[in-house]
Design an enzyme around this catalytic site. Structure first.
Site, PDB file in Angstrom:
ATOM      1  N   GLU A  69     -45.148  59.720 -19.031  1.00 49.20           N
ATOM      2  CA  GLU A  69     -43.789  59.319 -19.372  1.00 49.20           C
ATOM      3  C   GLU A  69     -43.796  58.394 -20.571  1.00 49.20           C
ATOM      4  O   GLU A  69     -42.881  57.645 -20.818  1.00 49.20           O
ATOM      5  CB  GLU A  69     -43.115  58.654 -18.119  1.00 49.20           C
ATOM      6  CG  GLU A  69     -43.737  57.346 -17.696  1.00 49.20           C
ATOM      7  CD  GLU A  69     -44.960  57.505 -16.769  1.00 49.20           C
ATOM      8  OE1 GLU A  69     -45.542  58.601 -16.745  1.00 49.20           O
ATOM      9  OE2 GLU A  69     -45.339  56.523 -16.128  1.00 49.20           O
ATOM     10  N   HIS A 117     -40.447  66.328  -8.666  1.00 42.11           N
ATOM     11  CA  HIS A 117     -40.816  66.507 -10.059  1.00 42.11           C
ATOM     12  C   HIS A 117     -39.721  67.106 -10.900  1.00 42.11           C
ATOM     13  O   HIS A 117     -39.563  66.696 -12.045  1.00 42.11           O
ATOM     14  CB  HIS A 117     -42.121  67.359 -10.176  1.00 42.11           C
ATOM     15  CG  HIS A 117     -43.318  66.590  -9.841  1.00 42.11           C
ATOM     16  ND1 HIS A 117     -43.892  65.681 -10.699  1.00 42.11           N
ATOM     17  CD2 HIS A 117     -44.091  66.522  -8.708  1.00 42.11           C
ATOM     18  CE1 HIS A 117     -44.939  65.123 -10.140  1.00 42.11           C
ATOM     19  NE2 HIS A 117     -45.098  65.622  -8.897  1.00 42.11           N
ATOM     20  N   ASP A 148     -42.073  53.702 -22.738  1.00 44.33           N
ATOM     21  CA  ASP A 148     -42.550  54.178 -21.432  1.00 44.33           C
ATOM     22  C   ASP A 148     -41.442  53.948 -20.419  1.00 44.33           C
ATOM     23  O   ASP A 148     -40.866  52.887 -20.340  1.00 44.33           O
ATOM     24  CB  ASP A 148     -43.841  53.439 -21.048  1.00 44.33           C
ATOM     25  CG  ASP A 148     -44.488  54.025 -19.799  1.00 44.33           C
ATOM     26  OD1 ASP A 148     -45.380  54.906 -19.960  1.00 44.33           O
ATOM     27  OD2 ASP A 148     -44.054  53.650 -18.674  1.00 44.33           O
ATOM     28  N   ASN A 163     -40.437  60.297  -9.417  1.00 45.75           N
ATOM     29  CA  ASN A 163     -41.096  61.557  -9.041  1.00 45.75           C
ATOM     30  C   ASN A 163     -41.328  61.650  -7.543  1.00 45.75           C
ATOM     31  O   ASN A 163     -41.078  62.701  -6.922  1.00 45.75           O
ATOM     32  CB  ASN A 163     -42.446  61.681  -9.754  1.00 45.75           C
ATOM     33  CG  ASN A 163     -42.311  62.439 -11.077  1.00 45.75           C
ATOM     34  OD1 ASN A 163     -41.320  63.134 -11.256  1.00 45.75           O
ATOM     35  ND2 ASN A 163     -43.290  62.289 -11.942  1.00 45.75           N
TER      36      ASN A 163
END
Lengths: 414, 358
Positions: free
Chosen positions: A333, A302, A289, A297
């Site tokens: 993610e 994005h 992760d 973001n």
């Protein structure tokens, strides 16, 4: 062809037509000839009358003048013996009548009358009346017709035999064998050449040859067409297979990153777990992760987030064994990496290597900025009582441990 | 037996045997009369006479001749009399050649002189002693002249002032026929007022003459005189005239030749206007000549081939005489009177028939 009840050879039709045509010709010629004969007969009768006039009439004149009834009768008989003459009548000027020939014709209108003069001049001593003999004309015409019919009969018979023989040899036999060949033709036999037994000819080509050539061309065309169809089918099949493959790949792949998607995990991980159980092999999984991805973001947008994700997946792929290890996007993610045939220690080492590789990477952004990212890892190995669910839960829990422990680190457990 | 009798009776010097080959039929008036008169003459002259009838078949005449030649020499006749009818004369002369039988041709003209014929008597054929024929032209001339005279007397002229005459002749080839016609034509020429309208040939037949006369009257209706080559044809013409409704001897006149009973009767009744005959006597005269020849009195000084007047024109009186002399109850004629041997005062043979009717 031959089993049809309506089959009738061309030769039979040709012969029938030949006979009909000949009969018509005979009728026409016969009519013409009869007309000509009729004219000739009339002309001949005029000649006979002239001949009688120059030969018998003077003698008749003498016999009548000398009153020799026997001689008159002899002359009458002689005149009646001409085949063209049917009936003869001599009427003496003194009233006596002498007749000869067919008495039944006596009533017919006399076609020719000749005056009989006396041998030394003076008024005529009598009159000669001649009637043509229709029976003679009939017999002449009949004889002629018979001769002609016989001649034509022989000719027509010979022609018919010739037509039958020639048609059989030149047409029927080759056509029948060609028909048989065509009827028995199968796709496998398309290459068999058409062979017809024919009489030797002087290198010239006729309709049969043209037809045979046509059949050969048809065979070649069919052959070519079938071959072309095969190629087309193979091509289309290949394209379809590629398409199916692509669809399959798309259905398994995450569109953004090119890693497998969550569905693939559901499809593939249980079978990896089952194989590891069945064969007693090692299987390790690790959860990955990205740290603080929400912040990226939020602060960079994005598109940058997406680029970071793609970059990270590219970095991870470089470190994996191609064709054995695989990687899938679990969501957001978070990514899963399956490492078959890998004990936990090796998996942890791989995770460490991946963490270092990601942390070492500096991503250049628009506007001269650069970005550094890190990732946290949960690593575990498959146990005998694991299924894919428990395995994932444990790996996820370990990841959570690593997050709690401060991120950019690896948490592992068996 | 007969041979012996003949040898005794018919001695070589005073009697001679004679055969006659008669060309005609036994029942033919003319040839029967000829044979009868010859029989009478033979009896009168003391000559045995055999008569053979050829019945108008000339091959039969030749057969009779061969039969005579085939006989034993002493049974053969000394003389044979035959005619040249049907042209058999030359052949008969050849048959008798070398047989010792002497030949005498009578009644008709002998075969023509020349390569194809028989020459003249006593030249090529030595046994052919001579011939005698009636002067046939006389018959035609006499009857035609008498007929014309009747016509004149009856004023039978046509509108053109001439007498129109038809001639019905016998045939075209027989010499006697041709000569009779010539006599008739001579009479017409001499008369000057007569037209010979047409001549036809009826083959001596009564029936044919009837038919021809029928035609002829249709063709030449003004004709009133009909001359015929014999009696039968005259009767035929008469029949035709009667069929037309005429009366012979009154409206038309007819002449004939011959001496038949019917002809004599017709002459007497007037149906026949003129009739001549008597030539049947030729055979009898021939026997007289043979008799004299045999007895050494040759006729060569008068000619070997003789043609003599024999015909006579009959009238009612002479017809009766004829019937008396030559009829069924005839008194025999003495032919010895005409023989030079038996009558040295006869210098020349007189063969006229009229003398027999005196």
């Amino acid at each position: 062809m031959t089993d049809s009840p309506l089959f009738r050879p061309i030769a039979a039709r040709l012969i029938r037509r030949t006979i009909v045509l000949s009969a018509l010709c005979v009728a026409v010629v016969l009519a013409l000839q009869t007309w000509v004969l009729w004219q000739q007969h009339r002309q001949r009768l005029v000649e006979v009358v002239e001949t009688v006039g120059s030969t018998h009439v003077p003698l008749l004149g003498v016999a009548l003048w000398d009153i020799e009834p026997q001689a008159v009768q002899l002359q009458v008989r002689a005149i009646a013996s001409w085949p063209e003459v049917g009936h003869v009548r001599v009427r003496a000027a003194t009233g006596q009548v002498f007749e000869g020939g067919d008495v039944s014709l006596a009533g017919a209108p006399h076609s020719h009358v000749v005056e009989i003069s006396a041998p030394r001049g003076g008024p005529p001593v009598g009159q000669l009346e001649l009637v043509a003999d229709p029976a003679h004309l009939r017999s002449v015409v009949g004889r002629n017709a018979l001769q002609m019919l016989m001649g034509y009969g022989v000719l027509v018979s010979a022609l018919c035999v010739l037509i039958a023989v020639m048609l059989r040899r030149e047409l029927q036999t080759p056509l029948e064998s060609m028909a048989r060949f065509a009827a028995e033709l199968t796709p496998e036999q398309l290459t068999t050449p058409l062979q017809i037994a024919r009489a030797r000819r002087s290198g010239r080509v006729d309709e049969i040859d043209v037809l045979a050539d046509g059949i050969s061309k048809l065979q070649a065309g069919l052959r070519g067409h079938i071959a072309n169809l095969d190629d087309l089918v193979a091509e289309r099949t290949e394209k379809l297979e590629l398409l199916v493959e692509e669809i399959h790949r798309l259905s398994m792949t995450d569109a953004l990153t090119g890693a497998y998607n969550r569905r693939t995990i559901d499809d593939r991980l249980p079978s990896e777990v089952e194989r590891a159980h069945r064969y007693g092999r090692e299987l390790s999984v690790l959860f990955l992760d990205l740290d603080h991805f929400k912040q990226i973001n939020d602060s960079h947008g994005h598109p940058v987030g997406d680029a970071v994700l793609r970059h990270m997946v590219g970095c991870v792929r470089e470190q994996l064994r191609s064709g054995v290890d695989w990687m899938a996007r679990y969501g957001g993610e978070e990514f899963l990496v399956a490492l078959p045939e890998t004990p936990l220690a090796s998996a942890v080492a791989t995770a460490e290597r991946l963490r270092e590789r990601i942390a070492a990477e500096v991503m250049a952004l628009d506007g001269g900025l650069s970005l550094r990212i890190t990732a946290s890892f949960g690593v575990t190995a498959c146990r005998n009582d694991d299924d894919s669910g428990t395995l994932l839960t444990r790996a996820d829990a370990l990841l959570y441990e690593a997050k709690l422990a401060g991120r950019n680190r690896v948490a592992s457990s068996t | 037996m007969l041979g012996v009798w003949l040898a005794l009776v018919a001695g070589p010097l005073w009697a001679q045997r004679v055969a006659f080959i008669n060309p005609g039929k036994k029942d033919e008036a003319y040839w029967a009369a000829a044979a009868q008169s010859m029989q009478a003459a033979a009896r009168s002259l003391g000559q045995p006479l055999e008569v053979f009838y050829a019945e108008r078949e000339h091959l039969r005449a030749l057969a009779f001749a061969r039969e005579l030649v085939a006989r034993a020499p002493h049974e053969r006749p000394d003389y044979v009399v035959f005619s040249n009818d049907y042209g058999t004369g030359a052949e008969l002369l050849r048959i008798f050649e070398g047989s010792g039988i002497r030949c005498f041709l009578a009644f008709s003209k002998p075969p023509p002189d020349g390569p194809a014929g028989a020459g003249r008597p006593r030249e090529h054929f030595k046994h052919w002693v001579g011939s005698l024929e009636p002067k046939a032209e006389d018959a035609g001339y006499l009857t035609a002249r008498a007929l014309i005279e009747k016509g004149r007397a009856a004023r039978a002229q046509a509108p053109d002032g001439k007498l129109h005459l038809l001639a019905i002749a016998g045939d075209r080839s027989t010499t006697a026929s041709v000569l009779r016609n010539e006599g008739m034509r001579r009479a017409v020429r001499e008369a000057g007022d007569v037209v010979l309208v047409q001549e036809v040939y009826a083959d001596w037949s009564r029936e044919k003459a009837t038919e021809q006369a029928t035609w002829l009257w249709q063709r030449h209706p003004q004709v009133r005189l009909v001359w015929a080559g014999n009696d039968l044809m005259a009767f035929g013409a008469i029949a035709a005239w009667e069929q037309r409704g005429g009366t012979p001897g009154k409206t038309a006149w007819f002449s004939g030749i011959n001496t038949s009973d019917e002809a004599m009767a017709a002459l007497k009744s007037g149906r026949l206007a003129a009739l001549a005959g008597g030539h049947f006597i030729t055979g009898a005269w021939a026997l007289v000549m043979i008799h004299d020849h045999h007895h050494g009195h040759d006729f060569a000084n008068e000619g070997l081939a003789m043609e003599r007047s024999m015909f006579t024109l009959f009238n009612e009186r002479t017809a009766d005489v004829f019937l008396a002399r030559f009829g069924p109850r005839a008194e025999p004629v003495d032919y010895r009177r005409y023989s030079k041997v038996l009558n040295p005062q006869v210098r020349r043979y007189e063969f006229g028939f009229a003398q027999l009717l005196r």
